[in-house]
Design a protein around this motif. Structure first.
Motif, PDB file in Angstrom:
ATOM      1  N   VAL A 129       0.839  -1.199   0.000  1.00 47.96           N
ATOM      2  CA  VAL A 129       0.000   0.000   0.000  1.00 47.96           C
ATOM      3  C   VAL A 129       0.876   1.252   0.000  1.00 47.96           C
ATOM      4  N   ILE A 130       1.885   1.253   0.863  1.00 46.16           N
ATOM      5  CA  ILE A 130       2.686   2.469   1.024  1.00 46.16           C
ATOM      6  C   ILE A 130       3.555   2.739  -0.211  1.00 46.16           C
ATOM      7  N   SER A 131       3.814   1.715  -1.017  1.00 43.47           N
ATOM      8  CA  SER A 131       4.632   1.958  -2.204  1.00 43.47           C
ATOM      9  C   SER A 131       3.959   2.977  -3.127  1.00 43.47           C
ATOM     10  N   GLY A 132       2.647   3.103  -3.021  1.00 46.95           N
ATOM     11  CA  GLY A 132       1.933   4.113  -3.799  1.00 46.95           C
ATOM     12  C   GLY A 132       2.291   5.536  -3.390  1.00 46.95           C
ATOM     13  N   ARG A 133       2.934   5.641  -2.232  1.00 45.60           N
ATOM     14  CA  ARG A 133       3.310   6.943  -1.689  1.00 45.60           C
ATOM     15  C   ARG A 133       4.617   7.437  -2.301  1.00 45.60           C
ATOM     16  N   ASN A 134       5.212   6.627  -3.157  1.00 48.27           N
ATOM     17  CA  ASN A 134       6.555   6.917  -3.661  1.00 48.27           C
ATOM     18  C   ASN A 134       6.730   8.326  -4.192  1.00 48.27           C
ATOM     19  N   ARG A 135       5.700   8.853  -4.858  1.00 49.21           N
ATOM     20  CA  ARG A 135       5.893  10.155  -5.491  1.00 49.21           C
ATOM     21  C   ARG A 135       6.018  11.289  -4.477  1.00 49.21           C
ATOM     22  N   PHE A 136       5.660  11.019  -3.224  1.00 50.19           N
ATOM     23  CA  PHE A 136       5.812  12.041  -2.187  1.00 50.19           C
ATOM     24  C   PHE A 136       7.115  11.873  -1.422  1.00 50.19           C
ATOM     25  N   MET A 137       7.812  10.758  -1.694  1.00 48.61           N
ATOM     26  CA  MET A 137       8.992  10.458  -0.878  1.00 48.61           C
ATOM     27  C   MET A 137      10.279  10.874  -1.582  1.00 48.61           C
ATOM     28  N   LYS A 138      11.298  11.174  -0.765  1.00 50.72           N
ATOM     29  CA  LYS A 138      12.601  11.508  -1.339  1.00 50.72           C
ATOM     30  C   LYS A 138      13.282  10.233  -1.806  1.00 50.72           C
ATOM     31  N   PHE A 139      14.321  10.434  -2.632  1.00 48.26           N
ATOM     32  CA  PHE A 139      14.954   9.311  -3.306  1.00 48.26           C
ATOM     33  C   PHE A 139      15.488   8.247  -2.336  1.00 48.26           C
ATOM     34  N   PHE A 140      16.168   8.684  -1.293  1.00 52.02           N
ATOM     35  CA  PHE A 140      16.784   7.720  -0.379  1.00 52.02           C
ATOM     36  C   PHE A 140      15.912   7.403   0.823  1.00 52.02           C
ATOM     37  N   GLN A 141      14.672   7.900   0.782  1.00 51.17           N
ATOM     38  CA  GLN A 141      13.834   7.784   1.974  1.00 51.17           C
ATOM     39  C   GLN A 141      13.147   6.424   2.069  1.00 51.17           C
ATOM     40  N   LEU A 142      13.038   5.948   3.281  1.00 47.66           N
ATOM     41  CA  LEU A 142      12.285   4.722   3.523  1.00 47.66           C
ATOM     42  C   LEU A 142      10.941   5.086   4.155  1.00 47.66           C
ATOM     43  N   PRO A 143       9.923   4.239   4.015  1.00 49.10           N
ATOM     44  CA  PRO A 143       8.642   4.559   4.656  1.00 49.10           C
ATOM     45  C   PRO A 143       8.819   4.715   6.166  1.00 49.10           C
ATOM     46  N   THR A 144       8.259   5.780   6.709  1.00 52.86           N
ATOM     47  CA  THR A 144       8.404   6.030   8.141  1.00 52.86           C
ATOM     48  C   THR A 144       7.214   5.446   8.895  1.00 52.86           C
ATOM     49  N   ILE A 145       7.232   5.635  10.216  1.00 54.67           N
ATOM     50  CA  ILE A 145       6.121   5.149  11.042  1.00 54.67           C
ATOM     51  C   ILE A 145       4.837   5.895  10.678  1.00 54.67           C
ATOM     52  N   GLU A 146       4.982   7.201  10.368  1.00 53.15           N
ATOM     53  CA  GLU A 146       3.791   7.973   9.960  1.00 53.15           C
ATOM     54  C   GLU A 146       3.213   7.424   8.658  1.00 53.15           C
ATOM     55  N   ASP A 147       4.108   7.074   7.736  1.00 59.21           N
ATOM     56  CA  ASP A 147       3.645   6.482   6.476  1.00 59.21           C
ATOM     57  C   ASP A 147       2.866   5.205   6.748  1.00 59.21           C
ATOM     58  N   LYS A 148       3.417   4.382   7.654  1.00 64.72           N
ATOM     59  CA  LYS A 148       2.759   3.121   7.969  1.00 64.72           C
ATOM     60  C   LYS A 148       1.374   3.391   8.554  1.00 64.72           C
ATOM     61  N   ALA A 149       1.303   4.369   9.450  1.00 64.95           N
ATOM     62  CA  ALA A 149       0.021   4.714  10.067  1.00 64.95           C
ATOM     63  C   ALA A 149      -0.975   5.150   8.993  1.00 64.95           C
ATOM     64  N   LYS A 150      -0.462   5.903   8.036  1.00 66.38           N
ATOM     65  CA  LYS A 150      -1.318   6.374   6.944  1.00 66.38           C
ATOM     66  C   LYS A 150      -1.842   5.195   6.128  1.00 66.38           C
ATOM     67  N   ALA A 151      -0.935   4.270   5.834  1.00 66.36           N
ATOM     68  CA  ALA A 151      -1.329   3.091   5.062  1.00 66.36           C
ATOM     69  C   ALA A 151      -2.415   2.324   5.803  1.00 66.36           C
ATOM     70  N   ILE A 152      -2.228   2.175   7.114  1.00 65.62           N
ATOM     71  CA  ILE A 152      -3.205   1.397   7.882  1.00 65.62           C
ATOM     72  C   ILE A 152      -4.541   2.138   7.970  1.00 65.62           C
ATOM     73  N   ARG A 153      -4.462   3.487   8.025  1.00 65.16           N
ATOM     74  CA  ARG A 153      -5.695   4.276   8.049  1.00 65.16           C
ATOM     75  C   ARG A 153      -6.506   4.036   6.759  1.00 65.16           C
ATOM     76  N   ILE A 154      -5.791   4.038   5.644  1.00 63.95           N
ATOM     77  CA  ILE A 154      -6.471   3.811   4.365  1.00 63.95           C
ATOM     78  C   ILE A 154      -7.036   2.385   4.323  1.00 63.95           C
ATOM     79  N   MET A 155      -6.250   1.432   4.821  1.00 60.91           N
ATOM     80  CA  MET A 155      -6.717   0.045   4.791  1.00 60.91           C
ATOM     81  C   MET A 155      -7.963  -0.118   5.661  1.00 60.91           C
ATOM     82  N   LYS A 156      -8.026   0.659   6.745  1.00 64.30           N
ATOM     83  CA  LYS A 156      -9.198   0.630   7.620  1.00 64.30           C
ATOM     84  C   LYS A 156     -10.434   1.121   6.856  1.00 64.30           C
ATOM     85  N   LYS A 157     -10.227   2.144   6.056  1.00 66.74           N
ATOM     86  CA  LYS A 157     -11.309   2.721   5.268  1.00 66.74           C
ATOM     87  C   LYS A 157     -11.918   1.662   4.351  1.00 66.74           C
TER      88      LYS A 157
END
Lengths: 324, 247
Positions: free
Chosen positions: B96-124
């Motif tokens: 799910v979070i891989s869809g966030r790629n366009r907002f992330m910097k090149f060397f960045q890894l998904p953070t805890i906030e990203d994970k929370a966001k992914a789970i929020r969407i999955m809850k929806k």
């Protein structure tokens, strides 16, 4: 959860290092060796340990880690469980390049450059061939790799024919089987800066590399797959060739270790990066220690890794755990 | 608004789709109908930029998307492929979070906030229980919803879906389309290829009917009786009347 696994592998690596340091052909008990090591280079045994065994052990760990991680990267970006430097023809390419360098130039740096150029060329040809042919993607890559290997070994034989049989031929032959017997601090220092930088970059890129495994889908969420793929392949070829230029062909590590790590820890590429580095180091160090201590003479490392590799593949094969 | 004007695409010098033009307005569900091999997948891949256009142009708010980088294109189109590349041992929330790629910097890894966001969407979409599961361990229907979440989190203007209902059972098809409607209600648009005319009529705002690489008809819910028109189209392309779209 990850911490426990890291400590576990780190601990194993440390124990293997100690065992490897204490045992060798210079017959001495473990206690004697330990005290000699502490006293530095005052005694012969101490000298052997500090100037021969220690750089060798460190080099073997780096080489193992690099071979494992490059195999893992190839397997991830090509989505192919059979991919590794050996299978893609990179190793044969590097070997050919280095052999040409042995015959033509007598500088270690040239060996490295030639190995890199030929290794990269072999990968590129293999990829080009695999993408031009229709059919199963996974098989295409493996078959293209086999073709590249065949071409490289044919040229390698020509090089061997033209080599001076009294000096160069022996060097090529022995070097092809792989070995760490002539590792010095100097050679170790040659490889450390490059290896550190490249591994660090690849480590930072691990999420992007993982996204490459989505294939063309990755484009649609904004990954420039081609650019990252090319960068990663070049870096991988640099790492592989730097190892092969110094210690010759060490087969199977790149295929074997990532599979063992995957089966044991069941984590994705992103989380298995460090595990692979450590696992590769442990595996190769164990093999090297065996190769040093098994017989009165030193067994070339590839013989040991190949035997391990074959046994492991037989187990996977019989248990039906290879799924393509 | 995304305008597709007169696009044609060739594969191995063979014209697969020809002279396709239509518009995608925000907040619309557009159904792409047509028999196998009529060029639906080719159209979707051409829109994504996976296939090069032989002719024509795709514009988003007047900007030619051919000139854009992949990252900019990801702002316009998200993609739910028919055949998915299953990444080894990856967890559902990571897909799910891989869809966030366009907002992330090149060397960045998904953070805890990203994970929370992914789970929020999955809850929806009511699949938060799958978050920690491996992608290879879930069913085809669940996989489809995980991918829908990925498209949602990408916040692209339009989601292109290639036969998303094909491997789903009767109930899951409806469930999937209802969840896709959540996205449409939030202002995103969806273009999906689909085979079942009933589903297309029930959930679609517009229907684009393709035949042999060309658009045969464009139907709109607001300007006509889609059911009758669709019936007429099927009668034209099939010799016998084997399809009965509701009484």
């Amino acid at each position: 959860m990850m911490k426990k696994e890291l400590i576990c592998l780190g601990g194993t690596l440390l124990i293997t290092m100690i065992i490897s340091l204490l045992y060798g052909r210079y017959g001495a008990g473990a206690l004697e060796a330990a005290s000699a090591f502490v006293h530095g280079t005052a005694t012969t045994l101490g000298k052997i340990m500090w100037q021969i065994r220690l750089p060798r052990i460190l080099f073997v760990i780096i080489a193992g880690g690099i071979l494992a991680i490059s195999g893992q990267i190839f397997q991830t970006i090509f989505k192919n469980p059979l991919a590794s430097g050996d299978v893609l023809g990179a190793t044969s390419g590097c070997a050919l390049g280095a052999a040409i360098a042995i015959v033509s130039f007598n500088v270690v740096y040239m060996r490295w450059i030639m190995a890199f150029v030929f290794g990269l060329m072999a990968i590129c040809c293999c990829l080009l061939l695999a993408t031009k042919v229709k059919g199963s993607r996974i098989l295409n890559l493996v078959i293209s790799g086999m073709i590249m290997q065949a071409i490289c070994s044919a040229f390698l034989m020509i090089i061997k024919l033209t080599a001076d049989p009294y000096q160069q031929l022996g060097t090529i032959e022995f070097w092809l089987m792989g070995g760490f017997s002539d590792i010095t601090w100097q050679k170790l220092m040659m490889i450390i800066p490059l290896a550190t930088i490249l591994i660090f970059i690849l480590y930072k890129l691990r999420w992007q590399i993982q996204l490459l495994a989505f294939g063309q889908e990755a484009n649609s969420f904004g990954v420039d797959t081609q650019v990252i793929m090319i960068v990663v392949i070049i870096m991988n070829a640099m790492l592989l060739s730097s190892i092969i230029a110094i210690c010759g062909i060490v087969s199977w590590v790149g295929l074997l270790v990532p599979h063992i790590i995957r089966l044991t820890f069941k984590v994705d590429f992103c989380h298995s990066f460090i595990l692979n580095l450590l696992g590769g180091g442990i595996f190769l160090l164990m093999c090297d220690t065996i190769s040093r201590n098994l017989f009165a003479f030193e067994v070339p490392i590839s013989i040991i890794t190949s035997i391990f590799g074959a046994v492991f593949l037989i187990i996977l094969f019989v248990k039906g755990m290879i799924d393509i | 608004m995304i305008e597709i004007s007169n696009i044609s695409t060739k594969i191995h010098d063979k014209m697969i789709i020809e002279d396709i033009s239509f518009e995608i307005e925000d907040g619309q569900m557009i159904m792409l109908l047509g028999e196998n091999g009529c060029g639906k997948t080719t159209l979707i891949k051409s829109l994504l930029g996976h296939l090069l256009l032989a002719e024509g142009m795709i514009c988003a708010d007047g900007k030619d998307i051919d000139q854009m980088t992949w990252r900019q294109k990801a702002e316009i189109f998200a993609y739910l492929p028919q055949i998915k590349n299953i990444v080894d041992d990856i967890k559902c929330w990571e897909v799910v979070i891989s869809g966030r790629n366009r907002f992330m910097k090149f060397f960045q890894l998904p953070t805890i906030e990203d994970k929370a966001k992914a789970i929020r969407i999955m809850k929806k979409f009511k699949i938060e229980a799958l978050a920690e599961k491996k992608i290879s361990e879930i069913s085809g229907g669940q996989l489809q919803i995980v991918y829908l979440c990925r498209c949602f989190i990408q916040e692209a203007r339009c989601v292109l879906m290639d036969e998303p209902c094909t491997y789903l059972d009767f109930y899951k098809q409806h469930l999937f389309l209802q969840q896709a409607q959540i996205m449409v209600k939030e202002g995103y648009s969806i273009l999906m290829s689909i085979h079942d005319p009933h589903l297309a009529l029930k959930y679609g705002d517009k229907i684009i009917f393709m035949h042999q690489g060309k658009i045969m008809a464009k139907l709109d819910k607001n300007t006509g009786n889609m059911k009758e028109e669709l019936k007429g189209l099927y009668q034209q392309i099939y010799p016998e009347q084997i399809i009965d779209i509701g009484g």
